[in-house]
Enzyme design. Structure first.
Site: not given
Ligand code: SAH
Length: 506
Positions: A171, A57, A35
């Protein structure tokens, strides 16, 4: 046999922040389902023929609904395939990884999960924010900011406000106003520091800092968009000291790297290590020729010479030899020649010392050297690329029997992608590097002579005088030339120029 599903955490975005196990799962996969937040560069590691499916998404625009993603994964695994489900960060941190694993079990499929560095911790780190610190935060909480309508009460703001720990909302950008208001209403001080970290760990990482009172206004001004981490807590102040990532000399710079047909990517790595965002021009790709050459492999004994004209020829020849259950011993009857040192080195890797190498690494020189040894009854086996010139086989045929095997095809890219052309046109590319005359010629071929005026806002950096001459021969201007003819000196030239420019701005 039934396949298996690997739920793999791709880390927060920086290419090198992925586990070795995760990388292995990408390299072995028959199918990769990925994704939006997983760095697409990992897909280059997939094996030939791997099926790659995007189910990204973006905010609320789901490309594929969750149940369809689940069904797809199950379908592929039931076909007996190794399915790697690649997810941003860690699969179990708001990644719905747990749900996907439960579903797989219900379907009677086995799975493994490979943890990843979550953006909630790693993303903060690259923004210069340690998630805990003895002086400022003795705990941390990772909270979903994705609130269903009117469901704010699902988050215990009262309890969170009382903690002396770091709060990280994922998010949450679209609910930033509600989040800050609720925390203030629950008793958090207006001066509590807040950072918004967007595209953390990527070259385009961007951080907005404020406090609970003003951060919403600042977010509007700076047009902050997902993916963004909202960090609330005193640790945000440490960014002033610990922001190593954005301090790297080429952070925020976009550099296009031109390569010749066969060059490797050391330069790309060196520039990335300095913080640059690198656009790589496509090079020739090589594809194995599946055409059946079986009779030849059964009569290797009848040949007296084996002549290699490239390291790829060696690679694909031995691959096929091994696939046919044979090894180097089947070649004991032959004199083995290599066109140059690179090809001889490739042979050495196969445990074979070349019997002959011509003085110059070209087909003409190979012919001149080899013909001295040939007798009319000699039989020469010549593994080559499908698009190799006829010259060598035709010339050798005057002296002996020659059999060519077309082992692989070289595919030329059609041109520079539209997104690269657009980036150049909009002046978004700060520098282009040229490391030899052939990289320049190849780049002009890709770009098209008629499009060269798109380079007017980009600085062209050359590795040395001969390359510079070639660049100028196309009517282009060399902005700077490396002091020494090395990749390090080339990178240094860009770093110095970029530091100079940032000083000018101060
Ligand atoms: N599993 C992921 C999170 C998924 S939810 C993790 O462990 O990081 C998706 C959210 O993660 C996004 O809306 C944002 O808030 C955050 N996110 C993930 N990667 C990011 C990045 N490189 N920079 C900023 N926010 C990030």
């Amino acid at each position: 046999m039934e396949g298996k599903v690997y739920l793999v955490g791709a880390g927060p975005g920086d290419y090198k922040l992925m586990t070795l196990r995760g990388l292995e799962c990408i390299q072995k996969a028959d199918v990769i389902v990925y994704d939006r937040l997983a760095n697409e560069d990992y897909l280059k590691e997939a094996k030939a023929g791997c099926e790659i499916i995007y189910v990204g998404k973006a905010g609320s625009h789901h490309t594929l609904p969750q149940d369809e993603i689940n069904a797809l994964i199950v379908e592929k695994a039931k076909e007996g395939k190794w399915v790697t489900r690649l997810k941003g960060g860690d699969p179990y941190v708001f990644g719905r990884g747990g749900e996907e694993a439960e579903y797989l079990l219900e379907q009677g499929l086995s799975f493994e999960t490979v943890p990843g560095i979550t953006s909630a911790i790693g993303g903060l780190c690259y923004a210069g924010i340690p998630i805990t610190h003895r002086d400022y935060a003795s705990s941390f909480h990772v909270i979903t900011g994705h609130l269903r309508d009117g469901a704010e009460e699902e988050i215990p703001f009262e309890a969170l406000a009382k903690l002396r720990g770091t709060l990280v909302f994922l998010m949450g950008v679209s609910n930033l106003k509600t989040i800050t208001e609720k925390l203030l209403a629950a008793g958090k001080k207006e001066t509590t520091p807040v950072a918004l970290v967007s595209w953390a760990t990527r070259p385009r990482q961007c951080v907005v800092v404020g406090n609970l009172k003003d951060i919403y206004e600042k977010a509007l001004e700076e047009e902050v968009k997902p993916p963004t981490l909202i960090v609330v807590g005193e640790v945000v102040h440490l960014r002033e000291k610990l922001n190593f990532f954005e301090e790297r000399p080429l952070f925020g710079k976009t550099i296009m790297v031109t390569r010749s047909r066969e060059q490797s990517s050391h330069l790309v790595m060196k520039l990335q290590d300095q913080g640059a965002s690198v656009l790589e021009c496509p090079t020739i790709t090589i594809q194995k020729n599946e055409e059946d050459t079986s009779p030849i492999w059964e009569e290797l004994d009848s040949y007296t010479y084996l002549v290699f004209t490239s390291p790829n020829g060696v690679k694909y020849f031995f691959e096929t030899l091994h696939q046919r259950g044979k090894d180097a011993r089947s070649l004991s009857n032959m004199q083995i020649w290599a066109v140059g040192q690179g090809t001889a080195d490739a042979l050495k890797m196969q445990g074979i010392r070349a019997d002959g190498i011509p003085p110059k690494a070209i087909a003409e020189s190979l012919y001149e050297s080899l013909k001295e040894h040939l007798k009319p009854e000699d039989r020469i086996l010549l593994p080559q690329s499908q698009i190799a010139r006829d010259y060598l086989s035709e010339a050798l045929k005057k002296h002996a029997h020659v059999t060519e095997i077309k082992l692989y095809t070289t595919l030329k890219p059609e041109g520079l992608s539209e997104s690269y052309q657009a980036a150049l046109e909009k002046g978004e590319v700060d520098y282009i590097t040229f490391t030899s005359s052939s990289t320049c010629q190849y780049f002009v071929e890709l770009m098209g002579q008629e499009n060269l005026d798109k380079l007017k806002d980009t600085k062209l950096i050359s590795i040395g005088p001969i390359t510079s001459k070639t660049i100028q021969s196309y009517g282009l201007k060399v902005y700077k030339e490396a002091a020494e003819h090395t990749l390090n000196a080339l990178v240094d030239t860009i770093v110095q120029d970029s530091l100079l420019k940032s000083k000018d701005k101060e």
